[in-house]
Scaffold this motif. Structure first.
Motif, PDB file in Angstrom:
ATOM      1  N   UNK A 334     -62.832 -81.257 -10.802  1.00 36.48           N
ATOM      2  CA  UNK A 334     -62.668 -81.747 -12.166  1.00 36.48           C
ATOM      3  C   UNK A 334     -63.130 -83.192 -12.288  1.00 36.48           C
ATOM      4  N   UNK A 335     -63.381 -83.624 -13.524  1.00 36.92           N
ATOM      5  CA  UNK A 335     -63.679 -85.025 -13.792  1.00 36.92           C
ATOM      6  C   UNK A 335     -62.422 -85.852 -13.568  1.00 36.92           C
ATOM      7  N   UNK A 336     -62.545 -86.972 -12.876  1.00 33.95           N
ATOM      8  CA  UNK A 336     -61.370 -87.765 -12.501  1.00 33.95           C
ATOM      9  C   UNK A 336     -60.610 -88.291 -13.704  1.00 33.95           C
ATOM     10  N   UNK A 337     -61.320 -88.561 -14.798  1.00 30.11           N
ATOM     11  CA  UNK A 337     -60.684 -89.185 -15.953  1.00 30.11           C
ATOM     12  C   UNK A 337     -60.380 -88.175 -17.053  1.00 30.11           C
ATOM     13  N   UNK A 338     -61.342 -87.315 -17.396  1.00 34.99           N
ATOM     14  CA  UNK A 338     -61.156 -86.389 -18.514  1.00 34.99           C
ATOM     15  C   UNK A 338     -60.480 -85.089 -18.101  1.00 34.99           C
ATOM     16  N   UNK A 339     -60.459 -84.789 -16.789  1.00 33.20           N
ATOM     17  CA  UNK A 339     -59.914 -83.540 -16.244  1.00 33.20           C
ATOM     18  C   UNK A 339     -60.762 -82.324 -16.614  1.00 33.20           C
ATOM     19  N   UNK A 340     -61.952 -82.532 -17.144  1.00 32.09           N
ATOM     20  CA  UNK A 340     -62.836 -81.423 -17.488  1.00 32.09           C
ATOM     21  C   UNK A 340     -63.315 -80.721 -16.222  1.00 32.09           C
TER      22      UNK A 340
END
Length: 401
Positions: A334-340
């Motif tokens: 996942x993306x570290x910031x957006x959790x996408x």
């Protein structure tokens, strides 16, 4: 130390040379330091403001901060991040490979939701207490802090010179242009949630010993709920149940211990051999702690010494427990910031990557969901001498369902 004041916890973070140790010393020396708490694993100091009794934990460095953030008092109410106003030092710390960005992200990942940023060294020759220099730093910092996930109303950014006490305890006449908080006022503006007191009782054991004529003494910090004499408690994973005889803090008897209190309490009819560090004490009659067999977590890989793959075995550090574990499934990257979601079922995880994973515990231990019991739900993964990853627990599977 005033027992009537609300307990608050803070940690000081920042790069080497930023002024972390100096700030800690100034706060303790100016606002008072009580007797050290007995047998605690991180030996915090305390000081008082007009509103709070504050425990301050000042990790010695960035990599140690990563490890220390796991054993910091649960639900640390705020982090004080110190950055340098010096042009070269600030640019280096905020560069792509700079440590300030990583410290902000790790603080948020480990559940610290209130942030005070102290822009230190405003007295240096290249800054000279300039308002425009502070405004430029504030704009750049706030942009990244909000991107990470912090709410603007939970972030305070202020200028200071720790060396000259500018804006620590009193407004500085050298920065009359700044109308915001001093550090002391910023600490009083932090909010301390009450809900931890209303949750079921949890206390991870830090130490156990026997005093002749008294009996078995359990040492630990109350992480949620309250503990009172004559309360029936259970220790997990041993499933030993007993009655609390008495409670002490700073050599004074307590009729009630609440979240944040580091205490020793006496129990009878239990051998020291039956309990150990890492066990969790809970209320035998209210959501008694259970053994965790596996859990789902969000992790961030913060060391390149090892790649994490399926069946990777390492050492898990959570609250006061140390236990071997196995990564049985890498569910998604996942993306570290957006959790996408970036990738389903990745074959490995490397430095800087975040993921949702399933971990199986190789020995009995009590862990909890982070949103329910923060300290029992955040962890670090160690491989030999290195901290490989940090994370928070999203779901748990208990032995008894």
């Amino acid at each position: 130390m005033s027992q009537g004041k609300v307990q608050m916890r803070m940690t000081i973070i920042g790069n080497t040379g930023s002024g972390r140790k100096t700030m800690a010393h100034r706060l303790i020396n100016t606002l008072g330091s009580p007797k050290q708490q007995i047998a605690t694993d991180i030996k915090p100091n305390k000081f008082e403001t007009s509103k709070y009794c504050i425990t301050i934990v000042e990790p010695p460095g960035h990599r140690d901060f990563i490890k220390s953030s796991i054993t910091l008092p649960t639900q640390t109410n705020c982090a004080v991040l110190i950055v340098s106003a010096h042009i070269d030092e600030f640019q280096s710390s905020m560069s792509r490979d700079g440590l300030t960005r990583e410290q902000i992200l790790l603080s948020y990942t480990m559940g610290i939701r209130q942030l005070i940023v102290a822009v230190n060294k405003m007295d240096t020759e290249d800054v000279s207490y300039a308002e425009d220099r502070f405004d430029k730093i504030k704009t750049e910092l706030l942009s990244y802090i909000i991107k990470v996930g912090y709410k603007p109303e939970h972030v305070i950014i202020l200028p200071m010179s720790i060396r000259h006490d500018d804006n620590l305890f009193q407004p500085s006449d050298k920065m009359s242009w700044f109308k915001g908080f001093t550090l002391l006022e910023a600490l009083n503006a932090v909010t301390v949630p009450e809900q931890l007191r209303d949750k079921p009782f949890r206390l991870p054991i830090q130490d156990v010993f026997n005093i002749r004529g008294v009996g078995t003494i359990i040492v630990g910090r109350v992480e949620s709920g309250v503990l009172r004499p004559n309360m029936i408690v259970t220790f997990t994973p041993s499933n030993i149940t007993t009655t609390v005889q008495s409670i002490e803090m700073h050599h004074e008897s307590l009729e009630e211990a609440q979240p944040g209190d580091s205490i020793g309490f006496n129990v009878n009819d239990i051998s020291v051999k039956g309990l150990r560090r890492g066990f969790v004490c809970s209320d035998a009659r209210n959501d008694t702690a259970q053994i965790t067999t596996s859990f789902i977590a969000k992790i961030i890989v913060i060391n390149d010494s090892s790649e994490i793959t399926q069946d990777y075995v390492a050492r898990l550090h959570c609250h006061t427990a140390r236990i071997d574990c196995r990564f049985v499934e890498l569910l998604e990257k996942i993306d570290r910031i957006t959790n996408k979601t970036l990738e389903i079922g990745p074959k490995y995880l490397k430095l800087g990557e975040a993921a949702i994973v399933k971990i199986v515990l190789l020995k009995p231990v009590c862990l909890e969901k982070f949103e329910q019991y923060p300290t029992l739900g955040r962890f670090a993964i160690h491989d030999i001498k290195h901290v490989i990853a940090v994370g928070t627990i999203k779901e748990v599977e208990k032995l008894n369902g």
